[in-house]
Motif scaffolding. Structure first.
Motif, PDB file in Angstrom:
ATOM      1  N   PRO A  31      38.422  52.484  38.479  1.00 28.78           N
ATOM      2  CA  PRO A  31      37.934  52.253  39.833  1.00 28.78           C
ATOM      3  C   PRO A  31      37.186  53.465  40.353  1.00 28.78           C
ATOM      4  O   PRO A  31      37.508  54.599  39.986  1.00 28.78           O
ATOM      5  CB  PRO A  31      39.218  52.011  40.640  1.00 28.78           C
ATOM      6  CG  PRO A  31      40.286  52.666  39.857  1.00 28.78           C
ATOM      7  CD  PRO A  31      39.884  52.550  38.430  1.00 28.78           C
ATOM      8  N   GLN A  61      39.448  46.849  46.499  1.00 23.64           N
ATOM      9  CA  GLN A  61      39.184  46.640  45.087  1.00 23.64           C
ATOM     10  C   GLN A  61      40.484  46.260  44.395  1.00 23.64           C
ATOM     11  O   GLN A  61      41.561  46.704  44.803  1.00 23.64           O
ATOM     12  CB  GLN A  61      38.613  47.921  44.468  1.00 23.64           C
ATOM     13  CG  GLN A  61      38.118  47.790  43.032  1.00 23.64           C
ATOM     14  CD  GLN A  61      37.618  49.113  42.504  1.00 23.64           C
ATOM     15  OE1 GLN A  61      38.398  49.979  42.138  1.00 23.64           O
ATOM     16  NE2 GLN A  61      36.302  49.280  42.487  1.00 23.64           N
ATOM     17  N   ALA A  63      43.245  46.755  41.732  1.00 25.29           N
ATOM     18  CA  ALA A  63      43.683  48.043  41.182  1.00 25.29           C
ATOM     19  C   ALA A  63      43.376  48.175  39.692  1.00 25.29           C
ATOM     20  O   ALA A  63      43.174  49.287  39.197  1.00 25.29           O
ATOM     21  CB  ALA A  63      45.176  48.228  41.428  1.00 25.29           C
ATOM     22  N   HIS A  64      43.333  47.067  38.955  1.00 23.08           N
ATOM     23  CA  HIS A  64      43.062  47.146  37.521  1.00 23.08           C
ATOM     24  C   HIS A  64      41.567  47.145  37.218  1.00 23.08           C
ATOM     25  O   HIS A  64      41.166  47.207  36.064  1.00 23.08           O
ATOM     26  CB  HIS A  64      43.748  45.992  36.780  1.00 23.08           C
ATOM     27  CG  HIS A  64      43.316  44.635  37.214  1.00 23.08           C
ATOM     28  ND1 HIS A  64      43.838  44.010  38.323  1.00 23.08           N
ATOM     29  CD2 HIS A  64      42.401  43.781  36.689  1.00 23.08           C
ATOM     30  CE1 HIS A  64      43.272  42.814  38.453  1.00 23.08           C
ATOM     31  NE2 HIS A  64      42.398  42.659  37.488  1.00 23.08           N
ATOM     32  N   THR A  68      33.705  46.146  44.197  1.00 20.18           N
ATOM     33  CA  THR A  68      34.213  46.499  45.519  1.00 20.18           C
ATOM     34  C   THR A  68      33.794  45.442  46.543  1.00 20.18           C
ATOM     35  O   THR A  68      32.637  45.021  46.563  1.00 20.18           O
ATOM     36  CB  THR A  68      33.690  47.875  45.955  1.00 20.18           C
ATOM     37  OG1 THR A  68      34.136  48.857  45.022  1.00 20.18           O
ATOM     38  CG2 THR A  68      34.193  48.242  47.343  1.00 20.18           C
ATOM     39  N   CYS A  98      49.678  46.504  48.061  1.00 16.52           N
ATOM     40  CA  CYS A  98      48.447  47.290  48.089  1.00 16.52           C
ATOM     41  C   CYS A  98      48.796  48.770  48.214  1.00 16.52           C
ATOM     42  O   CYS A  98      49.792  49.129  48.845  1.00 16.52           O
ATOM     43  CB  CYS A  98      47.549  46.883  49.252  1.00 16.52           C
ATOM     44  SG  CYS A  98      46.949  45.182  49.200  1.00 16.52           S
ATOM     45  N   THR A 102      44.392  55.037  46.044  1.00 15.57           N
ATOM     46  CA  THR A 102      44.692  55.220  44.630  1.00 15.57           C
ATOM     47  C   THR A 102      44.927  53.871  43.978  1.00 15.57           C
ATOM     48  O   THR A 102      45.552  52.997  44.569  1.00 15.57           O
ATOM     49  CB  THR A 102      45.918  56.134  44.411  1.00 15.57           C
ATOM     50  OG1 THR A 102      46.162  56.263  42.998  1.00 15.57           O
ATOM     51  CG2 THR A 102      47.171  55.574  45.078  1.00 15.57           C
ATOM     52  N   HIS A 103      44.433  53.713  42.738  1.00 13.19           N
ATOM     53  CA  HIS A 103      44.637  52.459  42.007  1.00 13.19           C
ATOM     54  C   HIS A 103      45.952  52.477  41.249  1.00 13.19           C
ATOM     55  O   HIS A 103      46.337  51.468  40.657  1.00 13.19           O
ATOM     56  CB  HIS A 103      43.483  52.229  41.039  1.00 13.19           C
ATOM     57  CG  HIS A 103      43.412  53.228  39.924  1.00 13.19           C
ATOM     58  ND1 HIS A 103      42.989  54.519  40.124  1.00 13.19           N
ATOM     59  CD2 HIS A 103      43.726  53.131  38.613  1.00 13.19           C
ATOM     60  CE1 HIS A 103      43.036  55.181  38.986  1.00 13.19           C
ATOM     61  NE2 HIS A 103      43.488  54.360  38.040  1.00 13.19           N
ATOM     62  N   LYS A 104      46.664  53.593  41.248  1.00 13.53           N
ATOM     63  CA  LYS A 104      47.906  53.712  40.502  1.00 13.53           C
ATOM     64  C   LYS A 104      49.073  53.068  41.253  1.00 13.53           C
ATOM     65  O   LYS A 104      49.015  52.870  42.470  1.00 13.53           O
ATOM     66  CB  LYS A 104      48.208  55.180  40.235  1.00 13.53           C
ATOM     67  CG  LYS A 104      47.146  55.875  39.381  1.00 13.53           C
ATOM     68  CD  LYS A 104      47.478  57.337  39.177  1.00 13.53           C
ATOM     69  CE  LYS A 104      46.401  58.029  38.350  1.00 13.53           C
ATOM     70  NZ  LYS A 104      46.704  59.470  38.152  1.00 13.53           N
ATOM     71  N   PHE A 122      43.507  49.353  47.528  1.00 18.60           N
ATOM     72  CA  PHE A 122      43.590  48.875  46.147  1.00 18.60           C
ATOM     73  C   PHE A 122      44.677  47.807  46.056  1.00 18.60           C
ATOM     74  O   PHE A 122      45.802  48.018  46.517  1.00 18.60           O
ATOM     75  CB  PHE A 122      43.878  50.025  45.189  1.00 18.60           C
ATOM     76  CG  PHE A 122      42.722  50.968  45.019  1.00 18.60           C
ATOM     77  CD1 PHE A 122      41.766  50.757  44.032  1.00 18.60           C
ATOM     78  CD2 PHE A 122      42.563  52.056  45.873  1.00 18.60           C
ATOM     79  CE1 PHE A 122      40.692  51.611  43.885  1.00 18.60           C
ATOM     80  CE2 PHE A 122      41.485  52.916  45.733  1.00 18.60           C
ATOM     81  CZ  PHE A 122      40.543  52.703  44.739  1.00 18.60           C
ATOM     82  N   HIS A 124      47.162  45.284  44.036  1.00 17.84           N
ATOM     83  CA  HIS A 124      47.901  45.106  42.789  1.00 17.84           C
ATOM     84  C   HIS A 124      48.339  43.646  42.688  1.00 17.84           C
ATOM     85  O   HIS A 124      49.063  43.150  43.552  1.00 17.84           O
ATOM     86  CB  HIS A 124      49.103  46.043  42.756  1.00 17.84           C
ATOM     87  CG  HIS A 124      48.721  47.497  42.840  1.00 17.84           C
ATOM     88  ND1 HIS A 124      48.701  48.331  41.749  1.00 17.84           N
ATOM     89  CD2 HIS A 124      48.320  48.252  43.909  1.00 17.84           C
ATOM     90  CE1 HIS A 124      48.319  49.544  42.120  1.00 17.84           C
ATOM     91  NE2 HIS A 124      48.078  49.522  43.428  1.00 17.84           N
ATOM     92  N   ARG A 214      47.891  46.167  35.276  1.00 13.49           N
ATOM     93  CA  ARG A 214      47.480  47.571  35.273  1.00 13.49           C
ATOM     94  C   ARG A 214      46.271  47.816  34.381  1.00 13.49           C
ATOM     95  O   ARG A 214      46.113  47.199  33.343  1.00 13.49           O
ATOM     96  CB  ARG A 214      48.626  48.471  34.791  1.00 13.49           C
ATOM     97  CG  ARG A 214      49.847  48.440  35.676  1.00 13.49           C
ATOM     98  CD  ARG A 214      50.886  49.423  35.155  1.00 13.49           C
ATOM     99  NE  ARG A 214      52.098  49.375  35.973  1.00 13.49           N
ATOM    100  CZ  ARG A 214      53.109  48.553  35.754  1.00 13.49           C
ATOM    101  NH1 ARG A 214      53.052  47.704  34.754  1.00 13.49           N
ATOM    102  NH2 ARG A 214      54.165  48.576  36.528  1.00 13.49           N
TER     103      ARG A 214
END
Length: 338
Positions: A31, A61, A63-64, A68, A98, A102-104, A122, A124, A214
């Motif tokens: 991302p 967005q 996360a994986h 956008t 969400c 961070t996308h983590k 992000f 999930h 992920r």
């Protein structure tokens, strides 16, 4: 002692279990760095509520990895999920939670009831499902449970050296779909924690879990976050609540634009302590609930008045007296140190 609703609460509507989205076999592109959204001048009425004509939009967005998109026109988490689902052509039930900036799978960046005007969201969504059999060898499993405010309870923290920590299949961020075949979709976090606590010790039980989808560089931690991750956090991943403008989402009215006080204020300290107490007593984390208790105590000087307010406003949770007393002590201590 766990939280639970009074016996005369309304029965939950029957909900279908969410569909599982299988992990993609092709690596998703990483991302992009969160965009910086400038905080606009916002017209407000005396209560701080946004005027209906104000157009606030947020970048979002998957996360994986995904293109956008932008979302707007929502006043609570459920509506936010609906807007996100529409943009990405998925079901709202596929959204687990969400994170901000961070996308983590980082539970310290979890989206709650507040979004900074410069935050990047992000999303999930469902990944693999898995069935785990666990022996409850100790009274406490070592799980902290929270929910996304839209029917999905998931694991926020796993205590080190606990029963769950020894089961590598169970990860932070996993959605608890069912326990012993009982569907938990639509069940609040404190009810899930109560169910887990009431399971008989030294017996096996089964949990069906769905982990977040992920990217290959976003493997979930075994605990909330690591020291290394904390040390390497970038400035774009700062937590909500550093004195900047945020949008507070409310279930019973329009969203409110606020300038959050610095985290060193007594109210923030008290809310953090109360959230710790919720985890100790019940095994849940709920910053919004903790803040609601602090607000009940804000202008109160006597414990009996506070206890009466807790019973009046939050009586459905049936908090034990010991918990209410500890909450009052935490508020008094934080207020005295301000």
């Amino acid at each position: 002692m766990p939280l639970f609703k009074r016996s005369d609460d309304k029965k939950k509507a029957s909900m279908k279990k969410p569909a599982v989205t299988r992990e993609a076999t092709v690596p998703a592109p990483p991302p992009p760095k969160p965009a910086s959204l400038s905080a606009p001048s916002v017209a407000m009425d005396g209560s701080g509520a946004l005027h209906p004509h104000r157009d606030l939009s947020f970048h979002v967005q998957l996360a994986h990895g995904s293109p956008t998109k932008k979302v707007k026109d929502f006043k609570n988490v459920r509506e936010l999920y609906q807007r996100i689902a529409t943009e990405f052509k998925i079901s709202p039930a596929e959204i687990l939670f969400c994170t901000l900036n961070t996308h983590k799978v980082d539970m310290t960046k979890l989206l709650g009831g507040q979004i900074g005007l410069d935050d990047f969201i992000f999303v999930h969504v469902h990944g693999h499902s898995k069935d785990v059999t666990i022996n409850k060898s100790e009274a406490s499993l070592g799980l902290t449970v929270t929910d996304n405010g839209a029917g999905c309870a998931f694991i926020k923290k796993i205590k080190e050296s606990s029963v769950i920590s020894k089961i590598p299949e169970v990860l932070v961020g996993d959605h608890i779909v069912s326990i012993n075949g009982r569907s938990l979709y639509g069940t609040r976090h404190y009810e899930v924690a109560k169910l887990l606590k009431e399971l008989p010790q030294h017996c096996d039980f089964k949990m069906k879990l769905i982990e977040p989808h992920r990217a290959f560089d976003a493997i979930a931690p075994r605990s909330t976050t690591s020291k290394a991750a904390q040390a390497t956090s970038s400035s774009t991943e700062e937590a909500v609540g550093s004195g900047r403008q945020t949008l507070r989402l409310r279930a019973d009215g329009p969203p409110v634009l606020e300038t959050l006080a610095d985290e060193s204020t007594w109210g923030s300290k008290a809310a953090s302590k109360v959230d710790d107490l919720l985890e100790s007593f019940v095994g849940i984390r709920d910053v919004e609930l903790a803040d609601a208790m602090v607000q009940l105590a804000r202008n109160v000087q006597d414990y009996p008045v506070f206890a009466a307010a807790m019973e009046r406003e939050l009586g459905e949770f049936e908090f034990p007296d010991e918990f209410v007393s500890d909450v009052w002590s935490a508020v008094v201590k934080a207020r005295g140190g301000s």
